[in-house]
Design a protein around this motif. Structure first.
Motif, PDB file in Angstrom:
ATOM      1  N   VAL A   1       0.624  -1.201  -0.080  1.00 20.79           N
ATOM      2  CA  VAL A   1      -0.056   0.052   0.137  1.00 20.79           C
ATOM      3  C   VAL A   1       0.882   1.097   0.089  1.00 20.79           C
ATOM      4  O   VAL A   1       1.782   1.332   0.883  1.00 20.79           O
ATOM      5  CB  VAL A   1      -0.992   0.056   1.487  1.00 20.79           C
ATOM      6  N   THR A   2       0.723   2.106  -1.048  1.00 24.66           N
ATOM      7  CA  THR A   2       1.568   3.323  -1.050  1.00 24.66           C
ATOM      8  C   THR A   2       0.490   4.397  -1.172  1.00 24.66           C
ATOM      9  O   THR A   2      -0.523   4.371  -2.190  1.00 24.66           O
ATOM     10  CB  THR A   2       2.441   3.254  -2.073  1.00 24.66           C
ATOM     11  N   VAL A   3       0.537   5.358  -0.133  1.00 18.96           N
ATOM     12  CA  VAL A   3      -0.410   6.722  -0.210  1.00 18.96           C
ATOM     13  C   VAL A   3       0.228   7.716  -0.188  1.00 18.96           C
ATOM     14  O   VAL A   3       1.402   8.054   0.819  1.00 18.96           O
ATOM     15  CB  VAL A   3      -1.403   6.477   0.976  1.00 18.96           C
ATOM     16  N   ALA A   4       0.110   8.754  -0.865  1.00 17.68           N
ATOM     17  CA  ALA A   4       0.822   9.982  -1.058  1.00 17.68           C
ATOM     18  C   ALA A   4       2.436   9.939  -1.120  1.00 17.68           C
ATOM     19  O   ALA A   4       2.982  10.402  -0.084  1.00 17.68           O
ATOM     20  CB  ALA A   4       0.126  10.813  -0.101  1.00 17.68           C
ATOM     21  N   GLY A   5       2.855   8.886  -1.527  1.00 19.58           N
ATOM     22  CA  GLY A   5       4.163   8.502  -1.726  1.00 19.58           C
ATOM     23  C   GLY A   5       4.884   7.805  -0.478  1.00 19.58           C
ATOM     24  O   GLY A   5       6.173   7.668  -0.294  1.00 19.58           O
ATOM     25  N   THR A   6       4.094   7.427   0.495  1.00 15.40           N
ATOM     26  CA  THR A   6       4.403   6.773   1.693  1.00 15.40           C
ATOM     27  C   THR A   6       4.070   5.351   1.460  1.00 15.40           C
ATOM     28  O   THR A   6       2.933   5.006   1.293  1.00 15.40           O
ATOM     29  CB  THR A   6       3.881   7.511   2.769  1.00 15.40           C
ATOM     30  N   LYS A   7       5.053   4.272   1.584  1.00 18.78           N
ATOM     31  CA  LYS A   7       4.754   2.923   1.350  1.00 18.78           C
ATOM     32  C   LYS A   7       4.485   2.526   2.963  1.00 18.78           C
ATOM     33  O   LYS A   7       5.475   2.526   3.910  1.00 18.78           O
ATOM     34  CB  LYS A   7       6.070   2.398   1.131  1.00 18.78           C
TER      35      LYS A   7
END
Ligand SMILES: Nc1ncnc2c1ncn2[C@@H]1O[C@H](COP(=O)(O)OP(=O)(O)OP(=O)(O)O)[C@@H](O)[C@H]1O
Ligand SMILES: [Mg+2]
Length: 220
Positions: A63-69
């Motif tokens: 899961v990656t959200v707004a560049g954060t894994k």
């Protein structure tokens, strides 16, 4: 903006063993999209939203959200992600009754170490949701739709890139729901990425894309 690949989440259900709620979910959401997630009760929509927002870490997959894994984040980084990158809006507004609208919006600042009070930022968020003139009202002095707009302002306080909404109109009458939906559309037009779990036809219509969660998987 959001990339979900092969995500599964099960719960231990005593005698029945592990029940798989999410089973290999795949989802790609581009920056600025407005996506509705639909599906029957108990299919795992809230579970998926909690995974996306870093509230649930008991999943497998990427899961990656707004560049954060999210998969490998430590606690500190995870709470920073929750505080800075995503905003949450729930069906019940979760406002603190004894605090004014302004103070409720400023609550995220109280959890961010080293931040100032953030009053100007909170006023800006309230203005964004059309409540600049009701900043000092208590929740009990606001209508249901206004309370939800305060909750949306609180979610926007830290200027997140993604707004995650779980049945955001579920406690509102049709007309009030329409006002909140119009607000989501205008925030989305300003570039905010929005994911909304909903049973509401009009919210689904407002979204640019609808995905359906069935048997642990998403389909269009
Ligand atoms: N902490 C938990 N422990 C065990 N089972 C859970 C837990 N949280 C959720 N579940 C189960 O996981 C399944 C999915 O729950 P979830 O809340 O994600 O569904 P939902 O699609 O949001 O439903 P609704 O539309 O009713 O809100 C349900 O069967 C629920 O009972
Ligand atoms: Mg739910």
């Amino acid at each position: 903006m959001i990339s979900v690949e092969g995500v599964s989440r099960g719960y231990d259900d005593g005698a029945r063993g592990t029940v798989r709620v999410l089973d290999g979910v795949k989802l790609e959401v581009a920056k600025g999209e407005f996506v509705a997630i639909v599906g029957r009760s108990g299919t795992g929509k809230s579970t998926l939203l909690h995974v996306l927002g870093g509230l649930d870490t008991g999943f497998t997959g990427e899961v990656t959200v707004a560049g954060t894994k999210l998969s490998k984040l430590k606690d500190g980084a995870l709470s920073r992600f929750r505080n800075e990158s995503v905003g949450f809006v729930f069906q019940s507004f979760h406002l603190v009754q004894g605090l004014s609208a302004l103070e409720n919006v400023m609550l995220p600042a109280a959890f961010a170490a080293g931040e100032g009070g953030g009053e100007a930022q909170a006023r800006e968020a309230l203005t964004r949701v059309g409540l600049g003139d009701k900043a000092l009202r208590l929740p009990s002095q606001l209508s249901g739709g206004e309370r939800q707009r305060v909750a949306i302002a609180r979610a926007l306080f830290n200027r997140p890139q993604v707004l995650l909404c779980d049945e955001p109109t579920g406690n509102l009458d049709a007309q009030t729901a329409d006002e909140v939906i119009a607000l989501f559309k205008s925030l989305n037009a300003q570039g905010l990425t929005i994911i909304a779990v909903t049973h509401e036809d009009r919210l689904r219509e407002a979204a640019g894309r609808v995905v359906s969660l069935t048997d642990g998987r998403l389909s269009t």
